[in-house]
Design an enzyme around this catalytic site. Sequence first.
Site, PDB file in Angstrom:
ATOM      1  N   MET A   5       0.847  -1.196   0.000  1.00  0.00           N
ATOM      2  CA  MET A   5       0.000   0.000   0.000  1.00  0.00           C
ATOM      3  C   MET A   5       0.887   1.253   0.000  1.00  0.00           C
ATOM      4  O   MET A   5       0.448   2.330   0.380  1.00  0.00           O
ATOM      5  CB  MET A   5      -0.929   0.000   1.216  1.00  0.00           C
ATOM      6  CG  MET A   5      -1.916  -1.168   1.185  1.00  0.00           C
ATOM      7  SD  MET A   5      -3.470  -0.825   1.999  1.00  0.00           S
ATOM      8  CE  MET A   5      -2.928  -0.442   3.642  1.00  0.00           C
ATOM      9  N   HIS A  51       9.114   1.018   3.271  1.00  0.00           N
ATOM     10  CA  HIS A  51      10.223   1.048   4.228  1.00  0.00           C
ATOM     11  C   HIS A  51      11.041  -0.222   4.020  1.00  0.00           C
ATOM     12  O   HIS A  51      10.740  -1.022   3.110  1.00  0.00           O
ATOM     13  CB  HIS A  51       9.691   1.173   5.657  1.00  0.00           C
ATOM     14  CG  HIS A  51       8.600   0.188   5.975  1.00  0.00           C
ATOM     15  ND1 HIS A  51       8.829  -1.160   6.077  1.00  0.00           N
ATOM     16  CD2 HIS A  51       7.262   0.351   6.168  1.00  0.00           C
ATOM     17  CE1 HIS A  51       7.702  -1.784   6.359  1.00  0.00           C
ATOM     18  NE2 HIS A  51       6.715  -0.898   6.400  1.00  0.00           N
ATOM     19  N   HIS A  79       9.403  -3.574   3.345  1.00  0.00           N
ATOM     20  CA  HIS A  79       9.056  -3.833   1.942  1.00  0.00           C
ATOM     21  C   HIS A  79      10.321  -4.167   1.142  1.00  0.00           C
ATOM     22  O   HIS A  79      10.298  -5.015   0.260  1.00  0.00           O
ATOM     23  CB  HIS A  79       8.379  -2.606   1.317  1.00  0.00           C
ATOM     24  CG  HIS A  79       7.085  -2.212   1.978  1.00  0.00           C
ATOM     25  ND1 HIS A  79       6.978  -1.109   2.786  1.00  0.00           N
ATOM     26  CD2 HIS A  79       5.869  -2.792   1.949  1.00  0.00           C
ATOM     27  CE1 HIS A  79       5.739  -1.013   3.228  1.00  0.00           C
ATOM     28  NE2 HIS A  79       5.045  -2.022   2.742  1.00  0.00           N
ATOM     29  N   GLN A 131      -3.130 -11.663   8.256  1.00  0.00           N
ATOM     30  CA  GLN A 131      -3.293 -11.453   6.809  1.00  0.00           C
ATOM     31  C   GLN A 131      -2.608 -12.578   6.035  1.00  0.00           C
ATOM     32  O   GLN A 131      -3.158 -13.114   5.076  1.00  0.00           O
ATOM     33  CB  GLN A 131      -2.691 -10.097   6.442  1.00  0.00           C
ATOM     34  CG  GLN A 131      -2.430  -9.890   4.966  1.00  0.00           C
ATOM     35  CD  GLN A 131      -1.978  -8.481   4.643  1.00  0.00           C
ATOM     36  OE1 GLN A 131      -2.735  -7.549   4.790  1.00  0.00           O
ATOM     37  NE2 GLN A 131      -0.752  -8.313   4.197  1.00  0.00           N
TER      38      GLN A 131
HETATM   39  O1  PAF Z   1      -0.099  -5.614   3.618  1.00  0.00           O
HETATM   40  C1  PAF Z   1      -0.495  -4.719   2.858  1.00  0.00           C
HETATM   41  O2  PAF Z   1       0.193  -3.747   2.541  1.00  0.00           O
HETATM   42  C2  PAF Z   1      -1.896  -4.816   2.280  1.00  0.00           C
HETATM   43  O3  PAF Z   1      -2.785  -5.359   3.193  1.00  0.00           O
HETATM   44  C3  PAF Z   1      -1.961  -5.569   0.944  1.00  0.00           C
HETATM   45  C4  PAF Z   1      -1.527  -7.014   1.105  1.00  0.00           C
HETATM   46  C5  PAF Z   1      -1.061  -4.882  -0.075  1.00  0.00           C
HETATM   47  C6  PAF Z   1      -3.387  -5.567   0.403  1.00  0.00           C
HETATM   48  O4  PAF Z   1      -3.854  -4.274   0.210  1.00  0.00           O
END
Ligand code: PAF
Length: 293
Positions: free
Chosen positions: A30, A34, A37, A153
Amino acid sequence: MDRLETIAEVRQYVRAERIARRAVAFVPTMGALHEGHGSCVAAARALGDVVIVSIFVNPAQFGPREDLSKYPRPLEKDLALCGAWGVDAVFVPDAAEIYRVDQDVWVEADRLSKPLCGRARPGHFRGVATVVLKLLNIVQPDTAVFGQKDAQQAVVIREMVEQLDVPVQLVLSPTVRENDGLAMSSRNAYLALDERARAPWIYRSLVRGKELVSKGERDPSRVAGEIRRQMEAHGIAAVEYVELVDARDLSTPRRVEGKVLIAAAARVGTTRLIDNVVLDVREDGTVEETMLF
Ligand code: PAF
């Protein structure tokens, strides 16, 4: 680095890569990128010939009283970081490209979306699962990389991929932490100085929980209680939950054994932060930190 804004552009880009027999690795984000990622991108780079990152602040995963409008969107900085990390293409759609009609079809994880963050964020995992399935269908990567920091998630996505037969290999990247232990998160940018000083106590308290388990404590509520006490004693007053759950199905165990996710969510000031440790608690009594999958 290519910048793609439409689904058609992504499909065309990926088709050319496939014809060239290049494996595609994908990191959905999103934005507000940082080093967490960055390590997902590094994992993707090791697995694919071409790395695609999506940057899309998904409205469907924010509740009506959540921070959608103030969620950080430093696009130019994000693009520069992707360039520096050696990303081959970024997909930066707008909401109208992803949600072309009033969405009526959703991906719902009935059981896995209920505990932990699901209690305070009803509808959140429905929004996450739906957009992730959309993105996987758009990009059709060989591999997709997610971070372990968002443990629930990750479990929801793993089950979605498994149960809906999505042809992608999922890879989890370890949580990246600041020097003082705070898990890297786009939301850390909201923290005022004094809040930033207190925030590492979420992780430090989880480590205290891990130490208890290493010393032989097997009662989940005692471990959770001690973690909560530690957090509260160090100025993390608004603890939303501290829970030990089975790392495979997020069910509540009677004893701490096998693969256990110790997860916590708390507000520091007005900022909601989450963190976790995953433990492998073996029959011989040894305890090791591990990955969810
Ligand atoms: O973890 C995230 O940044 C979000 O939840 C994702 C997996 C990109 C879905 O929008």
